[in-house]
Design an enzyme around this catalytic site. Structure first.
Site, PDB file in Angstrom:
ATOM      1  N   SER A 153       0.831  -1.201   0.000  1.00  0.00           N
ATOM      2  CA  SER A 153       0.000   0.000   0.000  1.00  0.00           C
ATOM      3  C   SER A 153       0.870   1.257   0.000  1.00  0.00           C
ATOM      4  O   SER A 153       1.652   1.468  -0.930  1.00  0.00           O
ATOM      5  CB  SER A 153      -0.974  -0.040   1.178  1.00  0.00           C
ATOM      6  OG  SER A 153      -1.955   0.953   1.053  1.00  0.00           O
ATOM      7  N   ASP A 251      -9.926  -3.820  -5.517  1.00  0.00           N
ATOM      8  CA  ASP A 251      -9.178  -2.744  -4.861  1.00  0.00           C
ATOM      9  C   ASP A 251      -9.315  -1.483  -5.695  1.00  0.00           C
ATOM     10  O   ASP A 251      -9.046  -1.506  -6.907  1.00  0.00           O
ATOM     11  CB  ASP A 251      -7.703  -3.155  -4.767  1.00  0.00           C
ATOM     12  CG  ASP A 251      -6.820  -2.116  -4.083  1.00  0.00           C
ATOM     13  OD1 ASP A 251      -7.323  -1.075  -3.651  1.00  0.00           O
ATOM     14  OD2 ASP A 251      -5.596  -2.366  -3.993  1.00  0.00           O
ATOM     15  N   HIS A 281      -7.992  -4.826  -1.156  1.00  0.00           N
ATOM     16  CA  HIS A 281      -6.831  -4.066  -0.678  1.00  0.00           C
ATOM     17  C   HIS A 281      -6.494  -4.511   0.739  1.00  0.00           C
ATOM     18  O   HIS A 281      -7.367  -4.670   1.588  1.00  0.00           O
ATOM     19  CB  HIS A 281      -7.136  -2.569  -0.688  1.00  0.00           C
ATOM     20  CG  HIS A 281      -5.945  -1.718  -0.392  1.00  0.00           C
ATOM     21  ND1 HIS A 281      -5.056  -1.348  -1.367  1.00  0.00           N
ATOM     22  CD2 HIS A 281      -5.490  -1.184   0.765  1.00  0.00           C
ATOM     23  CE1 HIS A 281      -4.096  -0.615  -0.822  1.00  0.00           C
ATOM     24  NE2 HIS A 281      -4.340  -0.507   0.470  1.00  0.00           N
TER      25      HIS A 281
END
Length: 310
Positions: A153, A251, A281
């Protein structure tokens, strides 16, 4: 493919966002309360805390040695958390799995967080630790071959930015970059990528939450037009390290990660893009206990070891 049923079951128990202002301290405390006890974590040959003395700061690191050996490849890991969450502890299980499945010595970086630290403090810490690791290779047992960087991320954002800084500084030691569902474009115009609309709601990370979650970073000196903040905006990707970009089907950030992988290939970089069907995600951090998603660690090991010393 629909979202994995085990993920869907957990998502169904989460409260809907209510629009309340985010409280970093409370959210960090909530994360810390979920960290497993030490005896419940994946055992490795050794895990030790240390301090990396870099040009920007003294940075806490945690060093994971998977097995007893004469030498290792090195993997420097940057945790995710929208630049204001995450820690050595919240992502300890990720670093342990990376060490086990890659056979590399993993150095997890406890970089400074927003909003307390302004840009580029966290990025400087990550880059500084990479250079520290290279300089201390002998004492770390580095075999002199792989020096990889990996992150999930916002940690994937730092991976891309560190790779670019190293290239521009003519620091050639980084051999690989691994990005798990990276956040690479902090311009959150919902029309920039189809996945921002396709996966806007119901999958954990919601498109409407991207700006509030990243505001602590953006309001403390990080300009989304800067390629070190939004690495997808870097015009020339030639000469960057070999890359593995792992994305999640459900995501909002999926398409920017996949675009980065395509652009790397177009600029001559050895790059692989791997999309995980049914995933959302954060699946490497939150759902790697599901065998299909633990596969991301195994794939990382295959990528690093197949390309060792290239």
């Amino acid at each position: 493919m629909t979202i994995h049923p085990k993920i869907a079951k957990i998502l169904s128990t989460l409260p809907a966002p209510d629009g309340s202002p985010l409280n970093p301290q409370a959210m960090r405390a909530g994360e810390a309360a979920q960290v497993p006890a030490l005896e419940d974590r994946l055992p490795l040959y050794s895990v030790e805390d240390a301090t990396a003395v870099t040009s920007s700061a003294e940075v806490p690191v945690r060093i994971y040695t998977p097995v007893e050996a004469d030498a290792y490849g090195l993997l420097v890991y940057f945790h995710g958390g929208a630049f204001f969450l995450g820690s050595l502890d919240t992502h300890d299980h990720v670093a342990r799995a990376l060490a086990k499945e890659t056979g590399h010595k993993v150095i997890s970086v406890g970089y400074r967080l927003a909003p307390e630290a302004s840009f580029p403090a966290g990025l400087d810490d990550c880059y500084g630790v990479v250079r520290w690791a290279a300089a201390r290779g002998h004492s770390l047992g580095w075999d002199g071959m792989n020096l990889a960087i990996a992150g999930d991320s916002s940690g994937g954002n730092f991976v891309a930015a560190v790779a670019a800084r190293a290239h521009d500084d003519e620091f050639p030691a980084i051999t690989h970059q691994v990005l798990f569902y990276p956040s690479l474009d902090l311009d959150f115009d919902v029309d920039r990528y189809a996945s921002l609309r396709e996966n806007a709601e119901g999958y954990g990370l919601e498109t409407a939450g991207l700006l509030p979650f990243n505001s602590f970073y953006l309001e403390n000196g990080a300009d989304p037009a800067d390629p070190l903040v939004s690495p997808i905006k870097r015009e020339d990707l030639a000469g960057l390290p070999a890359a593995l970009v792992i994305t999640a089907e459900h995501d909002p950030l999926r398409d920017e990660g996949e675009l980065y992988g395509r652009r790397l290939k177009e600029d001559g970089v050895d790059a692989t893009v791997s999309r995980y069907a049914g995933a959302n995600h954060g699946f490497v951090q939150n759902f790697s206990w599901i065998p299909e998603f633990y596969r991301a660690f195994e794939e990382t090991g295959e990528f690093l070891n197949a390309r060792a010393a290239r």
